[in-house]
Scaffold this motif. Structure first.
Motif, PDB file in Angstrom:
ATOM      1  N   TYR A  36       0.829  -1.200   0.000  1.00  0.00           N
ATOM      2  CA  TYR A  36       0.000   0.000   0.000  1.00  0.00           C
ATOM      3  C   TYR A  36       0.868   1.256   0.000  1.00  0.00           C
ATOM      4  CZ  TYR A  36      -4.443  -2.435   1.120  1.00  0.00           C
ATOM      5  OH  TYR A  36      -5.577  -3.199   1.099  1.00  0.00           O
ATOM      6  N   LEU A  87      -0.989   4.161  -2.002  1.00  0.00           N
ATOM      7  CA  LEU A  87      -2.306   4.080  -1.368  1.00  0.00           C
ATOM      8  C   LEU A  87      -2.238   4.590   0.070  1.00  0.00           C
ATOM      9  CD1 LEU A  87      -5.215   3.299  -1.769  1.00  0.00           C
ATOM     10  CD2 LEU A  87      -4.630   0.947  -1.251  1.00  0.00           C
ATOM     11  N   VAL A 106      -9.691   2.290   3.420  1.00  0.00           N
ATOM     12  CA  VAL A 106      -9.207   1.498   2.286  1.00  0.00           C
ATOM     13  C   VAL A 106      -9.882   0.128   2.279  1.00  0.00           C
ATOM     14  CG1 VAL A 106      -7.156   0.324   1.348  1.00  0.00           C
ATOM     15  CG2 VAL A 106      -7.016   2.726   2.036  1.00  0.00           C
ATOM     16  N   MET A 149      -8.545   3.596  -6.075  1.00  0.00           N
ATOM     17  CA  MET A 149      -8.218   3.865  -4.673  1.00  0.00           C
ATOM     18  C   MET A 149      -6.952   4.707  -4.565  1.00  0.00           C
ATOM     19  SD  MET A 149      -9.227   0.436  -2.530  1.00  0.00           S
ATOM     20  CE  MET A 149      -8.381  -0.743  -3.551  1.00  0.00           C
ATOM     21  N   ALA A 174      -6.547   8.456  -3.021  1.00  0.00           N
ATOM     22  CA  ALA A 174      -5.508   8.806  -2.043  1.00  0.00           C
ATOM     23  C   ALA A 174      -4.707  10.016  -2.521  1.00  0.00           C
ATOM     24  CB  ALA A 174      -4.580   7.613  -1.797  1.00  0.00           C
TER      25      ALA A 174
END
Length: 167
Positions: free
Chosen positions: A62, A67, A92, A105, A109
């Motif tokens: 991530y 992310l 998330v 996603m 972010a």
């Protein structure tokens, strides 16, 4: 150990009832999914794994793909997550459950990190995701209705064996 739940949310808010925090960032009034130790706002990667159910590999991934915002490091170089990071991970997780693509996603972010000027684009992204979720819910409700009809048929067929031959 005394346990409490914090109310901070990811940058830009996660939905629910939001109120401005002292730093101007909107916070969500809903509780996080797992209680956190009272007064603690620094967690090792293993503690985050235990609190979230995510793997250390996923947490590092991530961060690598953008992310997760930059995660602070201790003086020895170990990642140190905050309650705010845990709230972001909760969001998330919710976005993953919606079926939102990882690229979307990551874009969300990025928009959050860009600040308030991106509210309209963030809203549009979330509204599109919401429409997709509602469509999936409708499909699942139709599927449940079919299953209910078939279950009802087989329940009736057990009482009337001759009916089974006609279906």
């Amino acid at each position: 150990m005394t346990v409490t739940q914090t109310t901070a949310a990811a940058p830009g808010g996660t939905g629910g009832h939001a109120a401005p925090a002292a730093d101007g960032v909107r916070i969500c009034s809903g509780p996080p999914p797992h209680p956190r130790p009272e007064g603690q706002d620094s967690y090792s990667i293993s503690e985050v794994v235990a609190l979230t159910g995510l793997t250390a590999h996923t947490l590092r991934w991530y961060e690598r793909i953008g992310l997760m915002a930059h995660v602070d490091r201790s003086h020895t170089g170990q990642r140190r997550y905050t309650n705010r990071d845990l709230d972001w991970l909760d969001l998330v997780g919710k976005l993953r459950l919606t079926g939102m693509p990882v690229a979307d996603m990551v874009r969300y972010a990025e928009l959050v990190r860009e600040g308030e000027s991106t509210y309209a684009e963030r809203r549009a992204l979330l509204e599109a995701t919401r429409r997709d979720v509602l469509n999936r819910i409708a499909e699942l409700q139709d599927t449940v209705a079919v299953l209910d009809r078939k279950i009802g048929f087989y329940a009736d067929a057990g009482r009337h064996p001759e009916a089974e031959r006609t279906r």
